[in-house]
Design an enzyme around this catalytic site. Structure first.
Site, mmCIF file in Angstrom:
data_model
loop_
_atom_site.group_PDB
_atom_site.id
_atom_site.type_symbol
_atom_site.label_atom_id
_atom_site.label_comp_id
_atom_site.label_asym_id
_atom_site.label_seq_id
_atom_site.Cartn_x
_atom_site.Cartn_y
_atom_site.Cartn_z
ATOM 1 N N LYS A 165 0.831 -1.213 0.000
ATOM 2 C CA LYS A 165 0.000 0.000 0.000
ATOM 3 C C LYS A 165 0.869 1.267 0.000
ATOM 4 O O LYS A 165 0.690 2.152 -0.833
ATOM 5 C CB LYS A 165 -0.949 0.019 1.216
ATOM 6 C CG LYS A 165 -1.906 -1.175 1.264
ATOM 7 C CD LYS A 165 -2.869 -1.087 2.435
ATOM 8 C CE LYS A 165 -2.183 -1.136 3.797
ATOM 9 N NZ LYS A 165 -1.499 -2.403 4.097
ATOM 10 N N ARG B 56 -10.413 0.405 8.365
ATOM 11 C CA ARG B 56 -9.905 -0.934 8.625
ATOM 12 C C ARG B 56 -10.956 -1.816 9.296
ATOM 13 O O ARG B 56 -10.681 -2.982 9.586
ATOM 14 C CB ARG B 56 -8.701 -0.826 9.557
ATOM 15 C CG ARG B 56 -7.358 -1.171 8.908
ATOM 16 C CD ARG B 56 -6.309 -0.985 9.975
ATOM 17 N NE ARG B 56 -5.059 -1.598 9.682
ATOM 18 C CZ ARG B 56 -4.027 -0.974 9.134
ATOM 19 N NH1 ARG B 56 -4.112 0.270 8.747
ATOM 20 N NH2 ARG B 56 -2.895 -1.613 8.975
ATOM 21 N N ARG C 296 10.952 -5.555 5.431
ATOM 22 C CA ARG C 296 10.758 -4.110 5.234
ATOM 23 C C ARG C 296 11.698 -3.317 6.142
ATOM 24 O O ARG C 296 11.912 -3.648 7.290
ATOM 25 C CB ARG C 296 9.310 -3.743 5.544
ATOM 26 C CG ARG C 296 9.082 -2.233 5.668
ATOM 27 C CD ARG C 296 7.635 -1.854 5.580
ATOM 28 N NE ARG C 296 6.774 -2.605 6.476
ATOM 29 C CZ ARG C 296 5.444 -2.626 6.365
ATOM 30 N NH1 ARG C 296 4.838 -1.942 5.410
ATOM 31 N NH2 ARG C 296 4.713 -3.337 7.207
ATOM 32 N N ARG D 8 10.754 -1.481 11.464
ATOM 33 C CA ARG D 8 9.631 -1.043 12.297
ATOM 34 C C ARG D 8 9.459 -2.008 13.461
ATOM 35 O O ARG D 8 9.605 -3.216 13.298
ATOM 36 C CB ARG D 8 8.350 -1.064 11.452
ATOM 37 C CG ARG D 8 7.875 0.306 11.034
ATOM 38 C CD ARG D 8 6.823 0.241 9.977
ATOM 39 N NE ARG D 8 5.593 -0.442 10.403
ATOM 40 C CZ ARG D 8 4.491 -0.509 9.660
ATOM 41 N NH1 ARG D 8 4.467 0.058 8.466
ATOM 42 N NH2 ARG D 8 3.432 -1.133 10.092
ATOM 43 N N ARG E 178 -0.862 -9.366 12.887
ATOM 44 C CA ARG E 178 -1.503 -8.309 12.095
ATOM 45 C C ARG E 178 -2.258 -8.881 10.901
ATOM 46 O O ARG E 178 -3.313 -8.373 10.520
ATOM 47 C CB ARG E 178 -0.452 -7.286 11.655
ATOM 48 C CG ARG E 178 -0.016 -6.387 12.818
ATOM 49 C CD ARG E 178 1.316 -5.724 12.574
ATOM 50 N NE ARG E 178 1.320 -4.900 11.403
ATOM 51 C CZ ARG E 178 2.410 -4.666 10.661
ATOM 52 N NH1 ARG E 178 3.564 -5.216 10.990
ATOM 53 N NH2 ARG E 178 2.333 -3.890 9.624
HETATM 54 P P1 ADP Z 1 0.654 -1.746 7.320
HETATM 55 O O1 ADP Z 1 1.192 -0.716 6.363
HETATM 56 O O2 ADP Z 1 1.676 -2.772 7.613
HETATM 57 O O3 ADP Z 1 -0.650 -2.302 6.861
HETATM 58 P P2 ADP Z 1 -0.007 0.507 9.003
HETATM 59 O O4 ADP Z 1 1.225 1.317 8.960
HETATM 60 O O5 ADP Z 1 -1.128 0.905 8.128
HETATM 61 O O6 ADP Z 1 0.387 -1.007 8.723
HETATM 62 O O7 ADP Z 1 -0.555 0.434 10.498
HETATM 63 C C1 ADP Z 1 0.289 0.157 11.598
HETATM 64 C C2 ADP Z 1 -0.549 0.009 12.846
HETATM 65 O O8 ADP Z 1 -1.231 1.253 13.133
HETATM 66 C C3 ADP Z 1 -1.653 -1.022 12.787
HETATM 67 O O9 ADP Z 1 -1.188 -2.337 13.089
HETATM 68 C C4 ADP Z 1 -2.632 -0.488 13.845
HETATM 69 O O10 ADP Z 1 -2.192 -0.785 15.169
HETATM 70 C C5 ADP Z 1 -2.524 1.016 13.659
HETATM 71 N N1 ADP Z 1 -3.539 1.511 12.694
HETATM 72 C C6 ADP Z 1 -3.298 2.143 11.505
HETATM 73 N N2 ADP Z 1 -4.447 2.458 10.881
HETATM 74 C C7 ADP Z 1 -5.461 2.019 11.687
HETATM 75 C C8 ADP Z 1 -6.884 2.029 11.593
HETATM 76 N N3 ADP Z 1 -7.518 2.563 10.528
HETATM 77 N N4 ADP Z 1 -7.593 1.465 12.609
HETATM 78 C C9 ADP Z 1 -6.991 0.938 13.678
HETATM 79 N N5 ADP Z 1 -5.648 0.883 13.831
HETATM 80 C C10 ADP Z 1 -4.880 1.416 12.847
HETATM 81 P P1 ADP Z 2 2.056 -1.920 3.207
HETATM 82 O O1 ADP Z 2 2.042 -0.412 3.258
HETATM 83 O O2 ADP Z 2 0.881 -2.491 2.487
HETATM 84 O O3 ADP Z 2 2.224 -2.548 4.553
HETATM 85 P P2 ADP Z 2 4.669 -1.596 1.892
HETATM 86 O O4 ADP Z 2 4.393 -0.746 0.724
HETATM 87 O O5 ADP Z 2 5.347 -0.967 3.057
HETATM 88 O O6 ADP Z 2 3.318 -2.370 2.361
HETATM 89 O O7 ADP Z 2 5.522 -2.845 1.371
HETATM 90 C C1 ADP Z 2 5.995 -3.861 2.269
HETATM 91 C C2 ADP Z 2 7.408 -4.287 1.868
HETATM 92 O O8 ADP Z 2 7.372 -4.985 0.618
HETATM 93 C C3 ADP Z 2 8.364 -3.111 1.657
HETATM 94 O O9 ADP Z 2 9.639 -3.494 2.127
HETATM 95 C C4 ADP Z 2 8.370 -2.892 0.139
HETATM 96 O O10 ADP Z 2 9.627 -2.380 -0.316
HETATM 97 C C5 ADP Z 2 8.130 -4.304 -0.392
HETATM 98 N N1 ADP Z 2 7.299 -4.324 -1.607
HETATM 99 C C6 ADP Z 2 6.216 -3.565 -1.899
HETATM 100 N N2 ADP Z 2 5.682 -3.903 -3.095
HETATM 101 C C7 ADP Z 2 6.439 -4.929 -3.579
HETATM 102 C C8 ADP Z 2 6.391 -5.741 -4.774
HETATM 103 N N3 ADP Z 2 5.445 -5.571 -5.715
HETATM 104 N N4 ADP Z 2 7.324 -6.706 -4.911
HETATM 105 C C9 ADP Z 2 8.277 -6.895 -3.957
HETATM 106 N N5 ADP Z 2 8.375 -6.180 -2.817
HETATM 107 C C10 ADP Z 2 7.472 -5.214 -2.619
#
Ligand code: ADP
Ligand code: ADP
Ligand code: ZN
Length: 210
Positions: A13, A88, A123, A156, A167
């Site tokens: 994302k 979410r 990551r 992270r 998660r």
């Molecule tokens: P990822 O990119 O790995 O999906 P995020 O960075 O979006 O994770 O979120 C990290 C953490 O922040 C989540 O595990 C949760 O604890 C909190 N969080 C983020 N967005 C929300 C939301 N919309 N509702 C509840 N918790 C959230």
């Molecule tokens: P999210 O926000 O959904 O949690 P991220 O964009 O942070 O996910 O991506 C998670 C990890 O995977 C990062 O280390 C990123 O560099 C890697 N990544 C993202 N998209 C791809 C892809 N299409 N192929 C391989 N690695 C990816």
């Protein structure tokens, strides 16, 4: 244009968000980024969110909703926005509607569990500017140093394997029902996230109507 990015942790994302906001001239709103900033700065919001985030649990709905409501009122959201990590839960989606905020399209990035674990645990992020790297798929040019700003590149706190697994489970129970919710409204676009990031981007652009 008002877009929601849906997808489990590690789906890509954040990675896809930068290209989308650049192309459509909209603002990127990542609730995860906002919470991490607040935790780092030790604000009251950060203090409330910290324990949930560390365990891989969701922050309580009402805290998140108040935060997003506030953010969307700001002037820069007038041209549209990309919500990354919100809503979410069904409750959050319904609250957003009650507030009169509707969305045009929901982009659902789909990736299988094994790939997700490898992506999230590998990551790395820049402490200073938030740029995202991956130990294998997108390493920084100099290990531990951000290509963009020279900041320190770290893991992270919630990207350790056990928390990532938690998660993903939370996603499946709390967030995945949103797929059907938006499908019924005719807003959902399915994107295969298990391919090269550039191809994923092209497919997203196609779904959003170039
Ligand atoms: P990822 O990119 O790995 O999906 P995020 O960075 O979006 O994770 O979120 C990290 C953490 O922040 C989540 O595990 C949760 O604890 C909190 N969080 C983020 N967005 C929300 C939301 N919309 N509702 C509840 N918790 C959230
Ligand atoms: P999210 O926000 O959904 O949690 P991220 O964009 O942070 O996910 O991506 C998670 C990890 O995977 C990062 O280390 C990123 O560099 C890697 N990544 C993202 N998209 C791809 C892809 N299409 N192929 C391989 N690695 C990816
Ligand atoms: Zn940086």
């Amino acid at each position: 244009m008002k877009v929601v990015l849906l997808g489990p942790p590690g789906a890509g994302k954040g990675t896809q968000a930068s290209g989308i906001v650049e192309k459509y001239h909209i603002v990127h709103i990542s609730t995860g980024d906002i919470f991490r900033k607040n935790v780092k700065e030790g604000t009251p919001l950060g203090q409330q969110a910290k324990a949930y985030m560390e365990k891989g649990e969701l922050v309580p709905d009402d805290l998140v909703i108040a935060l997003v409501e506030d953010r969307l009122k700001q002037e820069d959201c007038k041209n549209g926005f990309l919500l990354d990590g919100f809503p979410r839960t069904i409750y959050q989606a319904e609250a957003m509607e009650r507030l009169g905020i509707d969305v045009d399209k929901v982009v659902d990035i789909e990736v299988g569990r094994d790939t997700l674990i490898g992506r999230a645990t590998g990551r790395r992020v820049c402490k200073q500017c938030g740029e995202t790297y991956h130990v294998s798929f997108r390493p920084a040019k100099a290990e531990g140093v951000c290509d963009k700003c020279g900041g320190q590149v770290v893991q992270r706190a919630d990207d350790e394997e056990e928390t990532v697994a938690r998660r993903i489970d939370v996603y499946l129970t709390e967030t995945k029902p949103l797929e059907e919710y938006y499908e019924k409204k005719g807003k959902l676009a399915h994107i295969n996230g298990d391919q090269d990031a550039k191809i994923v981007q092209e497919e997203i652009f196609k779904a959003l109507g170039d």
